[in-house]
Design an enzyme around this catalytic site. Structure first.
Site, PDB file in Angstrom:
ATOM      1  NE  ARG A   1     -40.483  -3.167  21.174  1.00 44.13           N
ATOM      2  CZ  ARG A   1     -41.711  -3.009  21.695  1.00 44.13           C
ATOM      3  NH1 ARG A   1     -42.779  -3.170  20.921  1.00 44.13           N
ATOM      4  NH2 ARG A   1     -41.865  -2.701  22.977  1.00 44.13           N
TER       5      ARG A   1
ATOM      6  CE  LYS B   1     -39.128  -6.297  22.942  1.00 45.57           C
ATOM      7  NZ  LYS B   1     -38.208  -5.992  24.045  1.00 45.57           N
TER       8      LYS B   1
ATOM      9  CG  HIS C   1     -33.979   0.208  19.146  1.00 44.88           C
ATOM     10  ND1 HIS C   1     -35.023  -0.603  18.757  1.00 44.88           N
ATOM     11  CD2 HIS C   1     -34.141   0.397  20.475  1.00 44.88           C
ATOM     12  CE1 HIS C   1     -35.768  -0.892  19.810  1.00 44.88           C
ATOM     13  NE2 HIS C   1     -35.260  -0.304  20.856  1.00 44.88           N
TER      14      HIS C   1
ATOM     15  NE  ARG D   1     -38.917   1.003  20.368  1.00 47.16           N
ATOM     16  CZ  ARG D   1     -40.197   0.808  20.716  1.00 47.16           C
ATOM     17  NH1 ARG D   1     -41.162   1.118  19.885  1.00 47.16           N
ATOM     18  NH2 ARG D   1     -40.502   0.303  21.900  1.00 47.16           N
TER      19      ARG D   1
ATOM     20  CG  HIS E   1     -41.957   1.025  26.467  1.00 47.21           C
ATOM     21  ND1 HIS E   1     -41.309   2.234  26.646  1.00 47.21           N
ATOM     22  CD2 HIS E   1     -41.197   0.332  25.585  1.00 47.21           C
ATOM     23  CE1 HIS E   1     -40.222   2.254  25.906  1.00 47.21           C
ATOM     24  NE2 HIS E   1     -40.126   1.121  25.255  1.00 47.21           N
TER      25      HIS E   1
ATOM     26  CE1 TYR F   1     -36.107   6.835  24.190  1.00 44.28           C
ATOM     27  CE2 TYR F   1     -37.863   5.610  25.254  1.00 44.28           C
ATOM     28  CZ  TYR F   1     -36.851   5.686  24.326  1.00 44.28           C
ATOM     29  OH  TYR F   1     -36.579   4.597  23.540  1.00 44.28           O
TER      30      TYR F   1
END
Length: 310
Positions: A158, A182, A252, A255, A278, A287
């Site tokens: 990210r 995150k 992004h 990514r 994730h 995806y």
């Protein structure tokens, strides 16, 4: 009836909540800005309705306001995020004993189809990266920018993760990278050979930019400070323009391209989830839709009964 600006009581609660998210939950500036924007919208509406206390706002009131915002053109996606912000904010107020219930708990926004992420195909990525190698050996900033691009695509980072990298995040001869994702969740990602070479080339130039306060930040600006997310976005846009790319390229997108290409080659959704950091595999599953689009296009071209007659 005169309407004052949002009451300081409303504002104080929001300010305390934002501080809580910033310091205790360590959310990114982007996330904090989203919460602030959503809650400011609600505060302004409360002021128009002469409401000066979060406690007195009801579910019915919130539903009415959602309807107004929807009529004003606020998208379903934005409404969903706003409801989520409100729900979280009221959970915080409940924990503080500032309210007795959460009026946002049962709110629902209209469902929206989730748009598929835009990706580059492997040839486009190669063109974008290979186009820059001529100047990277002699131009320190080109060398830095190429290392940034290679790392994005090599390791699926990210933007905030890449900006926060320090030199000591690398290990095992630059083949592994420790990333803080995150909610301060750490993960180890592999670094491809091209990215390794690009990073090591940049490190040979990096000392030209080091100042007393540079610390161990991996990527530095011309002024010797840690490079900002805005600078990275602008440089990547410029790179893409120089390479004659047909679409606007942003971090992004690299990514997304990384995730799509790995999944297309391996079919291993769990591994892609781990690589991307994730927490929920449903986020990664988007995806698989991209992968299916590619398979469908191959099928249409290759299957005798699928080919369209000229």
């Amino acid at each position: 009836m005169s309407h004052s600006s949002p009451d300081s009581g409303l504002q104080q609660s929001v300010a305390a909540f934002i501080d809580y998210l910033r310091y205790e939950k360590q959310h990114s500036p982007h996330t904090l800005s989203a919460y602030q924007g959503d809650l400011t919208r609600v505060m302004q509406q409360a002021t128009v309705s002469d409401i000066q206390d979060w406690e007195v706002i009801s579910e019915k009131q919130l539903k009415y306001w959602l309807g107004l915002w929807h009529e004003d053109g606020l998208s379903s996606r934005s409404l969903q995020r706003l409801i989520s912000s409100l729900r979280r904010f009221y959970q915080y107020l409940l924990a503080q004993g500032a309210v007795a219930n959460n009026p946002a708990q049962l709110l629902r926004a209209p469902k929206t189809g989730r748009p598929l992420p835009v990706t580059l195909d492997a040839d486009q990525v190669n063109n974008l990266l290979d186009d820059q190698y001529g100047q990277a050996d002699s131009d320190p900033l080109k060398s830095r920018d190429l290392a940034i691009l290679e790392l994005f695509y090599s390791s699926g980072l990210r933007l905030a993760e890449l900006t926060a990298l320090n030199i000591e995040n690398f290990s095992d001869g630059f083949s592994q990278l420790r990333v803080l994702g995150k909610r301060s969740k750490e993960r180890i990602v592999p670094v491809g050979s091209k990215a390794r070479q690009a990073v090591q080339r940049w490190l040979s130039f990096r000392e030209l930019f080091v100042k007393n306060d540079s610390g161990s930040a991996l990527f530095l600006s011309k002024l010797g400070q840690r490079i900002s997310t805005r600078q990275i976005q602008n440089r990547i846009k410029e790179f893409a323009r120089e390479a004659g790319m047909p679409v606007g390229v942003h971090p992004h997108m690299l990514r997304h391209s990384f995730a799509s290409h790995i999944l297309e080659s391996s079919g291993d959704l769990r591994s892609v989830q781990e690589l991307l950091g994730h927490s929920d595999i449903s986020t990664t599953q988007i995806y698989t839709h991209l992968d299916f689009q590619h398979l469908a296009a191959v099928y249409d071209k290759a299957h005798p009964r699928a080919k369209k007659k000229k």
